[in-house]
Design an enzyme around this catalytic site. Structure first.
Site, PDB file in Angstrom:
ATOM      1  N   THR A   1     -39.678  26.665 -10.278  1.00  0.00           N
ATOM      2  CA  THR A   1     -39.868  25.244  -9.659  1.00  0.00           C
ATOM      3  C   THR A   1     -40.132  24.767 -11.366  1.00  0.00           C
ATOM      4  OG1 THR A   1     -42.193  25.642  -9.847  1.00  0.00           O
ATOM      5  CG2 THR A   1     -41.094  26.166  -7.588  1.00  0.00           C
ATOM      6  N   HIS A   2     -39.813  23.399 -11.285  1.00  0.00           N
ATOM      7  CA  HIS A   2     -39.497  22.436 -12.525  1.00  0.00           C
ATOM      8  C   HIS A   2     -38.840  23.156 -13.646  1.00  0.00           C
ATOM      9  CE1 HIS A   2     -43.072  20.546 -10.563  1.00  0.00           C
ATOM     10  NE2 HIS A   2     -43.405  21.620 -10.149  1.00  0.00           N
TER      11      HIS A   2
ATOM     12  N   GLN B   1      -7.447  -2.499   3.823  1.00  0.00           N
ATOM     13  CA  GLN B   1      -6.480  -1.643   3.015  1.00  0.00           C
ATOM     14  C   GLN B   1      -6.973  -0.713   1.884  1.00  0.00           C
ATOM     15  OE1 GLN B   1      -2.382  -2.906   3.002  1.00  0.00           O
ATOM     16  NE2 GLN B   1      -2.645  -3.039   0.962  1.00  0.00           N
TER      17      GLN B   1
ATOM     18  N   ASN C   1     -16.540  28.466 -22.726  1.00  0.00           N
ATOM     19  CA  ASN C   1     -17.299  27.289 -22.091  1.00  0.00           C
ATOM     20  C   ASN C   1     -17.083  27.227 -20.717  1.00  0.00           C
ATOM     21  OD1 ASN C   1     -17.990  26.365 -24.668  1.00  0.00           O
ATOM     22  ND2 ASN C   1     -15.923  25.320 -24.846  1.00  0.00           N
TER      23      ASN C   1
ATOM     24  N   LYS D   1     -16.612  30.997 -28.601  1.00  0.00           N
ATOM     25  CA  LYS D   1     -17.455  30.402 -27.341  1.00  0.00           C
ATOM     26  C   LYS D   1     -16.461  30.551 -26.085  1.00  0.00           C
ATOM     27  CE  LYS D   1     -19.523  26.718 -27.294  1.00  0.00           C
ATOM     28  NZ  LYS D   1     -19.861  25.128 -27.263  1.00  0.00           N
TER      29      LYS D   1
ATOM     30  N   SER E   1       0.934  -1.183   0.083  1.00  0.00           N
ATOM     31  CA  SER E   1      -0.059  -0.084  -0.257  1.00  0.00           C
ATOM     32  C   SER E   1       0.886   1.278   0.057  1.00  0.00           C
ATOM     33  CB  SER E   1      -0.902   0.112   1.195  1.00  0.00           C
ATOM     34  OG  SER E   1      -0.101  -0.024   2.569  1.00  0.00           O
TER      35      SER E   1
ATOM     36  N   ASN F   1      -2.122  -2.517  13.141  1.00  0.00           N
ATOM     37  CA  ASN F   1      -3.692  -2.395  13.064  1.00  0.00           C
ATOM     38  C   ASN F   1      -4.257  -1.161  13.913  1.00  0.00           C
ATOM     39  OD1 ASN F   1      -3.710  -4.746  11.568  1.00  0.00           O
ATOM     40  ND2 ASN F   1      -4.433  -6.233  13.311  1.00  0.00           N
TER      41      ASN F   1
ATOM     42  N   GLU G   1     -18.772  22.780 -15.116  1.00  0.00           N
ATOM     43  CA  GLU G   1     -19.145  21.453 -15.731  1.00  0.00           C
ATOM     44  C   GLU G   1     -18.457  20.403 -14.814  1.00  0.00           C
ATOM     45  OE1 GLU G   1     -19.901  21.322 -20.113  1.00  0.00           O
ATOM     46  OE2 GLU G   1     -18.436  22.712 -19.575  1.00  0.00           O
TER      47      GLU G   1
ATOM     48  N   LYS H   1      -8.095   3.394   1.402  1.00  0.00           N
ATOM     49  CA  LYS H   1      -7.619   4.628   1.142  1.00  0.00           C
ATOM     50  C   LYS H   1      -7.603   5.297   0.002  1.00  0.00           C
ATOM     51  CE  LYS H   1      -4.681   3.062   4.951  1.00  0.00           C
ATOM     52  NZ  LYS H   1      -5.092   1.938   4.868  1.00  0.00           N
TER      53      LYS H   1
ATOM     54  N   TYR I   1      -9.805  -6.836  12.253  1.00  0.00           N
ATOM     55  CA  TYR I   1      -9.015  -6.232  10.917  1.00  0.00           C
ATOM     56  C   TYR I   1      -9.136  -7.281   9.773  1.00  0.00           C
ATOM     57  CZ  TYR I   1      -5.585  -4.492   7.739  1.00  0.00           C
ATOM     58  OH  TYR I   1      -4.845  -4.232   6.639  1.00  0.00           O
TER      59      TYR I   1
ATOM     60  N   SER J   1     -13.068  27.670 -27.291  1.00  0.00           N
ATOM     61  CA  SER J   1     -12.996  26.410 -28.211  1.00  0.00           C
ATOM     62  C   SER J   1     -11.873  26.743 -29.280  1.00  0.00           C
ATOM     63  CB  SER J   1     -14.352  26.499 -28.920  1.00  0.00           C
ATOM     64  OG  SER J   1     -14.642  25.744 -30.084  1.00  0.00           O
TER      65      SER J   1
HETATM   66  N1  ARG Z   1      -1.491  -1.359   5.126  1.00  0.00           N
HETATM   67  C1  ARG Z   1      -2.335  -1.558   6.170  1.00  0.00           C
HETATM   68  C2  ARG Z   1      -3.613  -1.025   5.902  1.00  0.00           C
HETATM   69  O1  ARG Z   1      -3.754  -0.021   5.263  1.00  0.00           O
HETATM   70  C3  ARG Z   1      -1.895  -1.617   7.496  1.00  0.00           C
HETATM   71  C4  ARG Z   1      -2.361  -2.579   8.562  1.00  0.00           C
HETATM   72  C5  ARG Z   1      -1.536  -3.692   8.157  1.00  0.00           C
HETATM   73  N2  ARG Z   1      -2.051  -4.666   9.241  1.00  0.00           N
HETATM   74  C6  ARG Z   1      -1.874  -6.026   9.025  1.00  0.00           C
HETATM   75  N3  ARG Z   1      -2.039  -6.831   9.930  1.00  0.00           N
HETATM   76  N4  ARG Z   1      -1.276  -6.473   7.998  1.00  0.00           N
HETATM   77  O2  ARG Z   1      -4.659  -1.758   6.288  1.00  0.00           O
END
Ligand code: ARG
Length: 460
Positions: free
Chosen positions: A156-157, A323, A286, A284, A24, A111, A291, A326, A318, A278
């Site tokens: 409205t509408h 993971q 834009n 134009k 990660s 964790n 948008e 993110k 966990y 454009s």
């Molecule tokens: N890179 C992991 C995550 O984003 C960190 C936690 C990892 N924990 C583990 N037991 N492998 O969740």
């Protein structure tokens, strides 16, 4: 080679594909500040509790400062073999300070570490949104004050309904954004608890002080259940959900800006800074920024749905599935931030076209409700009957090809003989908006007062 951080029982290193799917670091490196702050708080607490020596803690702190400096300077080499930000930082710490680095992970697990890092990150994000949204509210409130009496059609509408003021319309968004800020603030309150010390899932046998690390990291208190702590991603879901609602508000304003700036409407002129030309059609201009703001909810809602789907049905506690929280979250948050900034720029720069808006406001029999209200007030007609009479007058105007104020008195009296010339007073759009003095109504003096109240509040 087996992983040097946890490879004790491993003979072989991971397959290349395993490394690719598992790592990660490519995206969680942006948590480095939070990761290092968490580690510093943890090390200080371990020393205070006599779990590690004061000198080891001092070494760790110094080393972490150096690592942070290297990452900030761009001289740090991230390694995919070290999976994530936690192991990358810890491994470099070992290069820098030697064996004392190995004591940092006492009474801790990745964790609870990742839970700390991500909570701190999302908390920072919420604070950043709050500041940005406040700026946007101020830009809207200032436009509202300047245009408290600028008349535009209310729809409205998407059909002309009743005249309103442009200022009132701007303040509608100030209210929406206030609710967005309050939703984010609520999420912040619930998220602001310290996960550190939940360890892998069960807590720890070391005499740690979770209140101490909570204080050091600006959390209100430690979380109360170690299993919940490492399994929970509600704080991300809640923030993404508030972000999605906010993005939807922005998209509605963006869509209005797109409509208003067309050559058919001509309600506002956008600045060169937030439009594009454009390559083929020289005439134009834009509204690309608008948008794109209109489009952003796609990925922000996408981020929310993605994480909801990841979390659904996951057994405690966990799992590596988590993971996957993110990347979508980062993408969603980055894009909301961009959308707020672009909207603020557009709002500040946009110039309302007062003549066009007034003309449009006076069209489409927009003062018909004022006429009906007049019949109720002056002739004591029940509203339903007044509605009917007004409907006939509108139909008459339509056949005559004119608007309500141009309908002659004899023609009006052919529908309702008791109508007097007094009625014309309520048929202008100016009188119409001026009469809407009910609390929350569009009367310019209301709007002026509200705009001033907001500006004062936002500047305080
Ligand atoms: N890179 C992991 C995550 O984003 C960190 C936690 C990892 N924990 C583990 N037991 N492998 O969740």
């Amino acid at each position: 080679m087996a992983n040097k951080m946890w490879g004790g029982r491993f003979q072989a290193g991971p397959d290349a594909i395993m490394e690719e799917i598992n790592a990660s670091i490519g995206f969680d490196k942006r948590l480095f500040r939070q990761d290092i702050a968490g580690s510093k708080a943890h090390a200080a607490m371990l020393a205070k509790q006599g779990i590690i020596t004061k000198s080891d803690a001092a070494e760790i702190r110094k080393g972490l400062d150096q690592v942070q400096g290297e990452i900030e300077a761009g001289t740090f080499t991230f390694s995919r073999a070290l999976e994530d930000i936690h192991l990358n930082v810890e491994s470099r710490l070992k290069d820098v300070i030697g064996p004392a680095a190995g004591r940092l992970h006492t009474a801790r697990s990745r964790n609870d570490q990742v839970a700390v890092d991500f909570r701190l990150y999302v908390r920072d994000t919420v604070d950043h949104f709050d500041m940005q949204l406040k700026d946007l509210q101020l830009a809207l409130a200032e436009k509202a004050e300047a245009h408290a009496a600028t008349i535009m059609p209310g729809f409205t509408h998407l059909q002309v309904a009743q005249p309103v003021t442009f200022g009132h319309h701007m303040l509608a968004y100030v209210e929406m954004l206030a609710r967005d800020r309050s939703r984010l603030a609520d999420a912040r309150k619930r998220m602001n608890e310290n996960p550190l010390g939940a360890a892998a899932l069960a807590g720890t046998s070391f005499p740690i002080d979770r209140h101490e690390t909570a204080k050091a990291l600006g959390f209100d208190r430690p979380t109360r259940n170690s299993l919940d702590t490492v399994a929970d991603r509600d704080f991300v879901l809640e923030t993404l959900s508030a972000s999605a609602i906010c993005a939807i508000h922005l998209s509605r304003l963006a869509e209005e800006i797109v409509i208003w700036s067309t050559s058919q409407f001509r309600f506002v002129k956008l600045s060169d800074k937030f439009t594009t030309g454009s390559s083929i059609m020289p005439q134009k201009r834009n509204p690309d920024a608008a948008e794109l703001v209109r489009a952003k909810p796609g990925r922000i809602i996408g981020a929310l749905l993605s994480l909801l789907t990841v979390m659904k049905g996951l057994p405690l506690t966990y799992s590596k599935d988590m993971q996957e929280d993110k990347e979508p979250a980062f993408d969603g948050f980055d894009n909301l931030s961009l959308a707020i900034a672009a909207t603020t720029g557009m709002v500040k720069d946009m110039v309302p076209n007062e003549q066009e808006m007034r003309k449009a406001a006076a069209s489409g029999f927009s003062t018909a409700t004022d006429l009906a209200d007049w019949l109720v007030r002056t002739l004591k007609m029940p509203f339903r009957e007044a509605h009917h009479v007004t409907g006939s007058l509108v139909a008459l105007a339509e056949t005559e090809g004119c608007d309500l104020p141009e309908l002659s008195l004899p023609l009006m009296q052919s529908v309702e003989p008791r109508i007097t010339k007094d009625v014309y007073k309520v048929l202008t759009v100016e009188n119409s908006v001026a009469s809407r003095v009910s609390f929350g109504g569009t009367a310019p003096k209301n709007v002026k007062r509200e705009a001033k109240r907001w500006i004062k509040l936002l500047k305080a």
